[in-house]
Design an enzyme around this catalytic site. Structure first.
Site, PDB file in Angstrom:
ATOM      1  N   ILE A 163       0.841  -1.209   0.000  1.00  8.88           N
ATOM      2  CA  ILE A 163       0.000   0.000   0.000  1.00  8.88           C
ATOM      3  C   ILE A 163       0.865   1.244   0.000  1.00  8.88           C
ATOM      4  CG2 ILE A 163      -1.696   1.323   1.324  1.00  8.88           C
ATOM      5  CD1 ILE A 163      -2.954  -1.254   2.211  1.00  8.88           C
ATOM      6  N   ALA A 164       1.971   1.211   0.747  1.00  2.54           N
ATOM      7  CA  ALA A 164       2.873   2.358   0.766  1.00  2.54           C
ATOM      8  C   ALA A 164       3.412   2.658  -0.629  1.00  2.54           C
ATOM      9  CB  ALA A 164       4.021   2.101   1.735  1.00  2.54           C
ATOM     10  N   SER A 192      12.381   1.943   7.624  1.00  3.84           N
ATOM     11  CA  SER A 192      12.019   0.549   7.819  1.00  3.84           C
ATOM     12  C   SER A 192      12.982  -0.044   8.832  1.00  3.84           C
ATOM     13  CB  SER A 192      12.110  -0.227   6.492  1.00  3.84           C
ATOM     14  OG  SER A 192      11.931  -1.614   6.684  1.00  3.84           O
ATOM     15  N   ARG A 193      12.561  -1.157   9.448  1.00  7.11           N
ATOM     16  CA  ARG A 193      13.502  -1.852  10.329  1.00  7.11           C
ATOM     17  C   ARG A 193      14.525  -2.643   9.518  1.00  7.11           C
ATOM     18  NH1 ARG A 193       9.596  -4.488  14.839  1.00  7.11           N
ATOM     19  NH2 ARG A 193       8.419  -5.039  12.962  1.00  7.11           N
ATOM     20  N   TYR A 212      12.934   3.178  12.331  1.00  6.05           N
ATOM     21  CA  TYR A 212      11.875   4.175  12.391  1.00  6.05           C
ATOM     22  C   TYR A 212      12.328   5.404  13.174  1.00  6.05           C
ATOM     23  CZ  TYR A 212       8.934   0.327  10.765  1.00  6.05           C
ATOM     24  OH  TYR A 212       8.401  -0.709  10.042  1.00  6.05           O
ATOM     25  N   HIS A 270       1.054   1.052  14.850  1.00  6.66           N
ATOM     26  CA  HIS A 270       0.709   2.433  14.535  1.00  6.66           C
ATOM     27  C   HIS A 270       0.840   3.371  15.734  1.00  6.66           C
ATOM     28  CE1 HIS A 270      -2.008   1.256  10.851  1.00  6.66           C
ATOM     29  NE2 HIS A 270      -0.726   0.939  10.684  1.00  6.66           N
ATOM     30  N   LYS A 304      -5.386   3.126   7.877  1.00  6.16           N
ATOM     31  CA  LYS A 304      -6.436   2.451   8.618  1.00  6.16           C
ATOM     32  C   LYS A 304      -6.151   0.957   8.648  1.00  6.16           C
ATOM     33  CE  LYS A 304      -7.770   2.719   4.345  1.00  6.16           C
ATOM     34  NZ  LYS A 304      -6.733   2.580   3.323  1.00  6.16           N
ATOM     35  N   ASP A 332      -9.279  -5.279   9.066  1.00  6.36           N
ATOM     36  CA  ASP A 332      -8.834  -5.058   7.696  1.00  6.36           C
ATOM     37  C   ASP A 332      -9.956  -4.664   6.747  1.00  6.36           C
ATOM     38  OD1 ASP A 332      -5.954  -6.296   8.107  1.00  6.36           O
ATOM     39  OD2 ASP A 332      -6.147  -5.695   6.007  1.00  6.36           O
TER      40      ASP A 332
END
Length: 332
Positions: A14-15, A35-36, A57, A78, A96, A177
């Site tokens: 989605i990103a 990102s980790r 992050y 989040h 979301k 979801d």
């Protein structure tokens, strides 16, 4: 026009879609990815033209060249990430479902309001041109007094315990979801919070819900129904019922191109085609940018009180379904 410098936390599917729309919005620059995994961050940054890739992050949150962060990590991550960004003075657009729990949502909202920093849930549906037009129509009274909302959203997924969608620790399941879409749609139309929520559903062997149905009732007699599933395809349509007519939001309602307005029982309907720009994510980016340039800390279209109302419905439904979600203690 002030350029808004964006960072992305969580370089997933989605990103990637959001990034493609983001860079097409005027006065917007994608400057950093966090990102980790340093390798994932570097690959994402190279693909989408971000200048900096951070392997944590914390590094993204502390990046002084970032104005706003889009958070696209799994739901339970989040809250910690949004709070850290807000405390660092970064605006946040949080994918979301906003958080895994109602308590987590309150924590983010309290932090945003205490620090006077912008925060918004990335509920792109509210910014789709077709939904914006539908809202204008029912608010103008063209279908009479709005009395009810109906929406469904179903798909077919193979059960895979390794998949985030079926992992309770990662906030999986149809409720967080899928159901967030019809619940947020109903809340947008009917406003406030329902006085009663009744949920039924079926659980997977992995401990998440496979499908559910919710009835939400308001004190004044208005109501909404929502049906979602990982094991049953459905058209993904929404309908807004008024006292004199109705509006069909044609599939899939959470990012539609078409609405049909019936202003009376014998009205064959006015069909309105209103496609989104790009993949549809640009509209929420425009909203965040506009708010930041105007010095606003909340969106009037997707206010934080609406997000809290939706999270309250999801929390009540989770309790009734026997689901347990928690926020992850995220090591930034």
């Amino acid at each position: 026009m002030q350029t808004i410098r964006w960072g992305i936390a969580g370089p997933g599917r989605i990103a990637a879609n959001v990034a493609r729309d983001l860079v097409a919005v005027g006065g917007t620059e994608l400057v950093a990815v966090g990102s980790r995994s340093a390798e994932r961050a570097e690959a994402f940054a190279a693909e989408h033209g971000a200048a900096r890739a951070h392997g944590s992050y914390r590094a993204l949150v502390d990046d002084g060249g970032v104005d706003a962060i889009y958070i696209a990590t799994p739901h339970p991550q989040h809250a910690d990430l949004a709070v850290a960004a807000l405390e660092a003075g970064k605006a946040v657009l949080v994918e979301k479902t906003f958080t895994a729990t109602l308590a987590g949502a309150w924590r983010v909202v309290d932090t945003a309001r205490r620090h006077g920093v912008f925060a918004m849930e990335a509920m792109w549906t509210r910014f789709q041109p077709a939904v914006v037009r539908a809202r204008e129509i029912y608010e103008a009274g063209e279908i009479g007094e709005v009395r009810a909302v109906q929406a469904d959203l179903g798909t077919v997924r193979d059960v895979d315990p390794a998949d985030r969608l079926f992992n309770a620790e990662l906030g999986g399941g149809a409720l967080l979801d899928l159901a967030v879409y019809p619940v947020s749609f109903a809340q947008m139309v009917l406003g406030g919070s329902p006085s009663r929520v009744h949920a039924v559903g079926r659980l997977e062997t992995t401990g998440v819900d496979a499908e559910n149905a919710l009835v939400m009732a308001w004190e004044d007699g208005r109501f909404a129904t929502a049906q979602t599933s990982f094991h049953s395809p459905s058209p993904g349509q929404a309908r807004i019922f008024g006292s004199t007519g109705w509006i069909d939001v044609l599939p899939r309602f959470h990012h539609p191109t078409t609405i049909v307005v019936h202003r009376s029982p014998d009205d064959p309907g006015e069909r309105l085609e209103l496609p989104p720009t790009g993949a549809g994510y640009s509209h929420e980016i425009v909203e965040v940018n506009s708010c930041l340039r105007a010095g606003r800390t909340e969106s009037a279209v997707m206010p934080l009180d609406d997000t809290l109302a939706v999270q309250g419905v999801l929390a009540e439904a989770a309790d009734q379904l026997g689901l347990s979600f928690s926020e992850a203690a995220l090591a930034l």
